[in-house]
Design a protein around this motif. Structure first.
Motif, PDB file in Angstrom:
ATOM      1  N   ARG A   1      10.161  25.712  39.372  1.00 33.45           N
ATOM      2  CA  ARG A   1      10.265  24.621  38.342  1.00 33.45           C
ATOM      3  C   ARG A   1       9.426  24.643  37.022  1.00 33.45           C
ATOM      4  N   SER A   2      10.122  24.027  35.998  1.00 38.07           N
ATOM      5  CA  SER A   2       8.736  24.216  35.315  1.00 38.07           C
ATOM      6  C   SER A   2       8.145  22.871  35.264  1.00 38.07           C
ATOM      7  N   HIS A   3       6.743  23.436  34.585  1.00 36.08           N
ATOM      8  CA  HIS A   3       5.091  22.715  34.967  1.00 36.08           C
ATOM      9  C   HIS A   3       5.418  22.195  36.508  1.00 36.08           C
ATOM     10  N   CYS A   4       5.802  22.792  37.333  1.00 42.53           N
ATOM     11  CA  CYS A   4       5.520  23.222  38.706  1.00 42.53           C
ATOM     12  C   CYS A   4       4.589  24.557  39.434  1.00 42.53           C
ATOM     13  N   GLU A   5       4.010  25.344  38.598  1.00 36.93           N
ATOM     14  CA  GLU A   5       2.917  26.167  38.816  1.00 36.93           C
ATOM     15  C   GLU A   5       2.075  25.970  39.651  1.00 36.93           C
ATOM     16  N   GLN A   6       1.268  24.712  39.118  1.00 44.58           N
ATOM     17  CA  GLN A   6      -0.220  24.523  40.165  1.00 44.58           C
ATOM     18  C   GLN A   6       0.319  24.051  41.590  1.00 44.58           C
ATOM     19  N   MET A   7       1.283  23.474  40.967  1.00 47.00           N
ATOM     20  CA  MET A   7       1.754  22.301  42.646  1.00 47.00           C
ATOM     21  C   MET A   7       2.171  23.768  43.488  1.00 47.00           C
TER      22      MET A   7
ATOM     23  N   ALA B   1      -7.596  23.832  26.962  1.00 47.60           N
ATOM     24  CA  ALA B   1      -7.211  23.336  28.484  1.00 47.60           C
ATOM     25  C   ALA B   1      -6.568  25.098  29.056  1.00 47.60           C
ATOM     26  N   GLY B   2      -6.422  25.061  30.795  1.00 45.58           N
ATOM     27  CA  GLY B   2      -6.002  26.064  31.201  1.00 45.58           C
ATOM     28  C   GLY B   2      -4.627  26.069  31.431  1.00 45.58           C
ATOM     29  N   THR B   3      -4.139  26.864  30.593  1.00 47.61           N
ATOM     30  CA  THR B   3      -2.414  27.330  30.418  1.00 47.61           C
ATOM     31  C   THR B   3      -1.734  28.455  31.032  1.00 47.61           C
ATOM     32  N   PRO B   4      -1.137  28.318  31.982  1.00 44.76           N
ATOM     33  CA  PRO B   4      -0.836  29.656  32.728  1.00 44.76           C
ATOM     34  C   PRO B   4      -0.342  30.959  31.251  1.00 44.76           C
ATOM     35  N   LEU B   5      -0.127  31.577  31.641  1.00 47.13           N
ATOM     36  CA  LEU B   5      -0.024  33.322  30.982  1.00 47.13           C
ATOM     37  C   LEU B   5       1.132  33.196  31.269  1.00 47.13           C
ATOM     38  N   PHE B   6       2.018  32.507  32.415  1.00 50.05           N
ATOM     39  CA  PHE B   6       3.625  32.964  32.303  1.00 50.05           C
ATOM     40  C   PHE B   6       3.897  32.167  32.650  1.00 50.05           C
ATOM     41  N   PRO B   7       4.208  30.774  31.883  1.00 50.18           N
ATOM     42  CA  PRO B   7       5.335  30.014  32.399  1.00 50.18           C
ATOM     43  C   PRO B   7       5.967  29.696  32.996  1.00 50.18           C
ATOM     44  N   GLY B   8       5.934  29.519  34.322  1.00 51.51           N
ATOM     45  CA  GLY B   8       7.054  28.909  35.348  1.00 51.51           C
ATOM     46  C   GLY B   8       6.897  29.919  36.372  1.00 51.51           C
ATOM     47  N   TYR B   9       6.098  30.892  36.465  1.00 49.35           N
ATOM     48  CA  TYR B   9       6.248  31.961  37.596  1.00 49.35           C
ATOM     49  C   TYR B   9       4.611  32.441  38.152  1.00 49.35           C
ATOM     50  N   LEU B  10       4.492  32.795  38.788  1.00 47.46           N
ATOM     51  CA  LEU B  10       3.073  33.205  39.858  1.00 47.46           C
ATOM     52  C   LEU B  10       3.394  34.012  40.447  1.00 47.46           C
TER      53      LEU B  10
ATOM     54  N   TYR C   1       8.851  34.927  54.466  1.00 46.05           N
ATOM     55  CA  TYR C   1       9.880  34.768  53.135  1.00 46.05           C
ATOM     56  C   TYR C   1      10.120  33.091  53.048  1.00 46.05           C
ATOM     57  N   LEU C   2      10.751  32.930  54.354  1.00 43.35           N
ATOM     58  CA  LEU C   2      11.116  30.947  54.195  1.00 43.35           C
ATOM     59  C   LEU C   2      10.144  30.354  54.575  1.00 43.35           C
ATOM     60  N   GLU C   3       8.845  30.264  55.473  1.00 42.09           N
ATOM     61  CA  GLU C   3       8.091  29.657  54.197  1.00 42.09           C
ATOM     62  C   GLU C   3       7.239  29.734  53.798  1.00 42.09           C
ATOM     63  N   VAL C   4       7.914  30.494  52.486  1.00 45.76           N
ATOM     64  CA  VAL C   4       7.306  30.737  50.786  1.00 45.76           C
ATOM     65  C   VAL C   4       7.839  29.281  50.690  1.00 45.76           C
ATOM     66  N   ARG C   5       9.369  29.991  50.593  1.00 51.44           N
ATOM     67  CA  ARG C   5      10.809  28.858  50.054  1.00 51.44           C
ATOM     68  C   ARG C   5      10.751  27.815  50.316  1.00 51.44           C
ATOM     69  N   LYS C   6       9.662  26.975  51.758  1.00 49.48           N
ATOM     70  CA  LYS C   6       9.638  25.961  51.673  1.00 49.48           C
ATOM     71  C   LYS C   6       9.045  25.047  50.464  1.00 49.48           C
ATOM     72  N   ALA C   7       8.046  25.847  49.582  1.00 50.58           N
ATOM     73  CA  ALA C   7       7.310  25.344  48.682  1.00 50.58           C
ATOM     74  C   ALA C   7       8.131  24.246  47.538  1.00 50.58           C
ATOM     75  N   ARG C   8       7.490  23.177  47.845  1.00 47.48           N
ATOM     76  CA  ARG C   8       8.472  22.083  46.687  1.00 47.48           C
ATOM     77  C   ARG C   8       7.562  22.858  45.487  1.00 47.48           C
TER      78      ARG C   8
ATOM     79  N   VAL D   1      11.749  27.681  42.701  1.00 45.06           N
ATOM     80  CA  VAL D   1      13.328  27.709  42.831  1.00 45.06           C
ATOM     81  C   VAL D   1      13.593  29.098  43.379  1.00 45.06           C
ATOM     82  N   THR D   2      12.984  30.421  43.524  1.00 48.16           N
ATOM     83  CA  THR D   2      13.249  31.564  44.484  1.00 48.16           C
ATOM     84  C   THR D   2      11.945  32.536  43.837  1.00 48.16           C
ATOM     85  N   ILE D   3      12.196  33.586  44.567  1.00 49.35           N
ATOM     86  CA  ILE D   3      11.625  34.859  44.476  1.00 49.35           C
ATOM     87  C   ILE D   3      12.058  36.035  44.899  1.00 49.35           C
ATOM     88  N   LEU D   4      11.495  36.562  43.387  1.00 47.75           N
ATOM     89  CA  LEU D   4      12.555  37.093  42.425  1.00 47.75           C
ATOM     90  C   LEU D   4      13.138  38.288  43.062  1.00 47.75           C
ATOM     91  N   GLY D   5      14.596  38.933  43.288  1.00 46.52           N
ATOM     92  CA  GLY D   5      14.661  40.107  44.173  1.00 46.52           C
ATOM     93  C   GLY D   5      16.368  40.249  44.533  1.00 46.52           C
TER      94      GLY D   5
END
Length: 199
Positions: free
Chosen positions: A19-25, A55-64, A75-82, A85-89
């Motif tokens: 989600r927007s601005h949730c990369e660090q979280m 300030a440190g800014t994400p190079l690709f906002p919205g993506y890790l 896969y399910l463990e990763v998807r639990k992260a608050r 949105v999703t894992i691309l694929g």
């Protein structure tokens, strides 16, 4: 629980859409669960608490980027992260992957501390390799600006995102056509919403 990093043989890089601005979280949650997560940043001018500074800014906002051998449990463990949105694929057992070479180029760019800006995604142009200096060996698309200076564009094809750095054109050489990637975003990759295309 995910596999330990040492036993994560055959791991590939995957893309997490947040989600927007949730990369660090999302990053912090997954690192806390022993996942290997890469969130490239660059320094940009920003105003915080009335003070303007770098300030440190994400190079690709919205993506890790996540490096893991994804089975159903992880896969399910990763998807639990608050904030995720999703894992691309296409589906859980067919996640999209990023080539190691693209991640390595971005790692080196971030580590070199050179000025970088978001750049429109490019498919065409002269593909070149830097031959000397801190970024020797990195390949990208060169845009000629003037006699001896140009922009080298490093692209992550799956995201259709690019980063540009200024380079001395005398320090690059053409990459043979036989080694150029055939790079379009896979048609089965999850759609990228327009609200996340701007930094």
């Amino acid at each position: 629980m995910p596999e330990t990093l040492d036993s994560n043989a055959g791991a590939r890089w995957h893309v997490l859409w947040t989600r927007s601005h949730c990369e660090q979280m999302v990053h912090d949650q997954l690192v806390g669960k022993q996942f290997e997560v890469f969130m490239p940043k660059f320094n940009a001018w920003a105003r915080r608490a009335g003070t303007r500074g770098l300030a440190g800014t994400p190079l690709f906002p919205g993506y890790l980027f996540l490096r893991h051998t994804l089975d159903k449990e992880s896969y399910l463990e990763v998807r639990k992260a608050r904030g995720l949105v999703t894992i691309l694929g296409e589906r859980w057992d067919r996640p999209a992957t990023i080539p190691d070479s693209e991640i390595e180029a971005i790692r080196r760019l971030a580590g070199a501390k050179v000025p970088a800006v978001a750049h429109p995604y490019l498919k065409e142009g002269a593909r070149v390799r830097i031959t000397r200096g801190a970024l020797a060996g990195i390949e990208g698309i060169l845009l000629k600006l003037r006699m001896n200076q140009g922009l080298l564009v490093l692209s992550v094809n799956l995201l259709q995102r690019s980063v540009a750095i200024e380079v001395d054109c005398t320090t690059v050489e053409p990459v043979p056509a036989s080694r150029r990637p055939i790079g379009a975003r896979p048609p089965w990759a999850a759609p990228l919403p327009t609200m996340l295309t701007a930094p």
